[in-house]
Design an enzyme around this catalytic site. Sequence first.
Site, PDB file in Angstrom:
ATOM      1  N   GLU A  51     -27.645  23.271  -7.242  1.00  0.00           N
ATOM      2  CA  GLU A  51     -27.710  21.817  -7.164  1.00  0.00           C
ATOM      3  C   GLU A  51     -28.246  21.212  -8.460  1.00  0.00           C
ATOM      4  O   GLU A  51     -27.784  20.151  -8.907  1.00  0.00           O
ATOM      5  CB  GLU A  51     -28.559  21.377  -5.974  1.00  0.00           C
ATOM      6  CG  GLU A  51     -27.944  21.689  -4.619  1.00  0.00           C
ATOM      7  CD  GLU A  51     -26.606  20.995  -4.396  1.00  0.00           C
ATOM      8  OE1 GLU A  51     -26.325  19.995  -5.096  1.00  0.00           O
ATOM      9  OE2 GLU A  51     -25.841  21.429  -3.523  1.00  0.00           O
ATOM     10  N   TYR A 134     -31.247  13.277  -3.588  1.00  0.00           N
ATOM     11  CA  TYR A 134     -30.036  14.037  -3.249  1.00  0.00           C
ATOM     12  C   TYR A 134     -30.335  15.531  -3.172  1.00  0.00           C
ATOM     13  O   TYR A 134     -29.955  16.200  -2.208  1.00  0.00           O
ATOM     14  CB  TYR A 134     -28.930  13.792  -4.284  1.00  0.00           C
ATOM     15  CG  TYR A 134     -27.863  14.845  -4.201  1.00  0.00           C
ATOM     16  CD1 TYR A 134     -26.936  14.830  -3.167  1.00  0.00           C
ATOM     17  CD2 TYR A 134     -27.826  15.904  -5.110  1.00  0.00           C
ATOM     18  CE1 TYR A 134     -25.974  15.824  -3.045  1.00  0.00           C
ATOM     19  CE2 TYR A 134     -26.871  16.899  -5.000  1.00  0.00           C
ATOM     20  CZ  TYR A 134     -25.947  16.860  -3.971  1.00  0.00           C
ATOM     21  OH  TYR A 134     -25.026  17.859  -3.851  1.00  0.00           O
ATOM     22  N   ASP A 152     -23.650  12.697  -2.484  1.00  0.00           N
ATOM     23  CA  ASP A 152     -23.325  12.786  -3.907  1.00  0.00           C
ATOM     24  C   ASP A 152     -22.124  11.890  -4.183  1.00  0.00           C
ATOM     25  O   ASP A 152     -21.711  11.096  -3.336  1.00  0.00           O
ATOM     26  CB  ASP A 152     -23.066  14.236  -4.314  1.00  0.00           C
ATOM     27  CG  ASP A 152     -21.803  14.820  -3.702  1.00  0.00           C
ATOM     28  OD1 ASP A 152     -21.182  14.161  -2.835  1.00  0.00           O
ATOM     29  OD2 ASP A 152     -21.424  15.948  -4.090  1.00  0.00           O
ATOM     30  N   CYS A 204     -10.032  13.863  -0.474  1.00  0.00           N
ATOM     31  CA  CYS A 204     -10.309  12.450  -0.731  1.00  0.00           C
ATOM     32  C   CYS A 204     -10.661  12.266  -2.210  1.00  0.00           C
ATOM     33  O   CYS A 204     -11.746  11.823  -2.574  1.00  0.00           O
ATOM     34  CB  CYS A 204     -11.449  11.970   0.171  1.00  0.00           C
ATOM     35  SG  CYS A 204     -11.595  10.172   0.290  1.00  0.00           S
ATOM     36  N   CYS A 211      -4.232  11.970   1.889  1.00  0.00           N
ATOM     37  CA  CYS A 211      -4.622  11.437   3.203  1.00  0.00           C
ATOM     38  C   CYS A 211      -3.972  12.189   4.365  1.00  0.00           C
ATOM     39  O   CYS A 211      -4.561  12.304   5.442  1.00  0.00           O
ATOM     40  CB  CYS A 211      -4.279   9.956   3.279  1.00  0.00           C
ATOM     41  SG  CYS A 211      -5.187   8.939   2.074  1.00  0.00           S
ATOM     42  N   CYS A 214      -6.203  14.921   5.579  1.00  0.00           N
ATOM     43  CA  CYS A 214      -7.590  14.577   5.893  1.00  0.00           C
ATOM     44  C   CYS A 214      -7.837  14.584   7.397  1.00  0.00           C
ATOM     45  O   CYS A 214      -7.105  13.953   8.160  1.00  0.00           O
ATOM     46  CB  CYS A 214      -7.921  13.200   5.322  1.00  0.00           C
ATOM     47  SG  CYS A 214      -9.622  12.680   5.658  1.00  0.00           S
ATOM     48  N   CYS A 220      -9.706   5.974   8.923  1.00  0.00           N
ATOM     49  CA  CYS A 220     -10.091   5.509   7.592  1.00  0.00           C
ATOM     50  C   CYS A 220      -9.661   4.056   7.411  1.00  0.00           C
ATOM     51  O   CYS A 220      -8.468   3.743   7.340  1.00  0.00           O
ATOM     52  CB  CYS A 220      -9.453   6.389   6.524  1.00  0.00           C
ATOM     53  SG  CYS A 220      -9.867   5.889   4.837  1.00  0.00           S
TER      54      CYS A 220
END
Length: 361
Positions: A51, A134, A152, A204, A211, A214, A220
């Site tokens: 991270e 975060y 994020d 995305c 899409c 997804c 959405c």
Amino acid sequence: MTDDSAPPLSEQTSEQAAARLLSWYDRNRRDLPWRAKPGEVADPYRVWLSEIMLQQTTVPAAAPYFRAFTERWPTVHALAAAPLDDLLVAWAGLGYYARARNLHACARTVVDRHGGRFPDEETALLALPGIGAYTAAAITAIAFGRKATVVDGNVERVIARMFAVTDPLPAVKPTLRRLAATRTPDQRPGDYAQAMMDLGATVCTPRKPKCMLCPWSDGCAARASGIAETLPRKLAKADKPTRRGTAFWLLNPDGAVLLRRRAERGLLGGMTEVPSTAWEETTPDAAALLAHQPIAVGWRALPGVVRHTFSHFHLELGVVTAQAGAGWHAVDGMWVPIDQLDQQALPSVMVKVVRHALAHA
């Protein structure tokens, strides 16, 4: 593809929507060097290290550094015991070098104050050097399986599109975090956090989102409105200023080059550099060269300039070269043989200076 047997996403509870995403993740999860395999327990050290590396760095760029670090320093105890200079050399090329200094300080704090075990709560993690909101949430969720909302850039994009949030970044960040929290499940929070990251990274995407693939496409709002690719919106960035300076490529009679260490605080703090003038808006004049030269000697300008871009400004460095004569032993800095420059903690801009000097001197 979405699950046709499930009700539309808009009619599902947050837990049902999370289950739908996790089902997608179980089939499509990315194989990353820091990610625990299915059924494995995540290593907090590896989660934390990855991270920190991924702050301001892409996955492809971070992966080889992560492998090298974990081979050399496989535990937080090993990293804490390493000399900072060794860590800075290994970090060179990743940029944002304050992260490397904080990485070392954090490792030492975990060892000295926590017996080598990372805290498992966000508030305690936030007290460690270099860990912000975060990163603390990511470690809490991924390494310890505790519920935490991990947001994020990828997650911001997913949430902005799911809820059709049209206000621009960065001011809208608190709103996106609040909306993300409404979807964070109690079960499998670590997998959910990584699923959100993978969804943003692979489906995305910023341009031409996929899409049809997804698991949340039927709920959405941005897709329904035909504005998905325009979100999240961002305020136009101001043009970056350009600063200029001159670097001094000085060789001693043995063929070694003069380097020095930058101040611990500030830009590129603690890194090794080729001496230079200050970096200012105007090109250094003769007086500036005389004031900053490491030794009074005849300097020869090399053709061309070295260009580098930092987060807040562009930099153009001219390079001058000279051979040190009498008195070179007393010059402030350190003399490094050219074939040992790769052992120094040179930031990317200084690597460019070295390459330019070697090519043109």
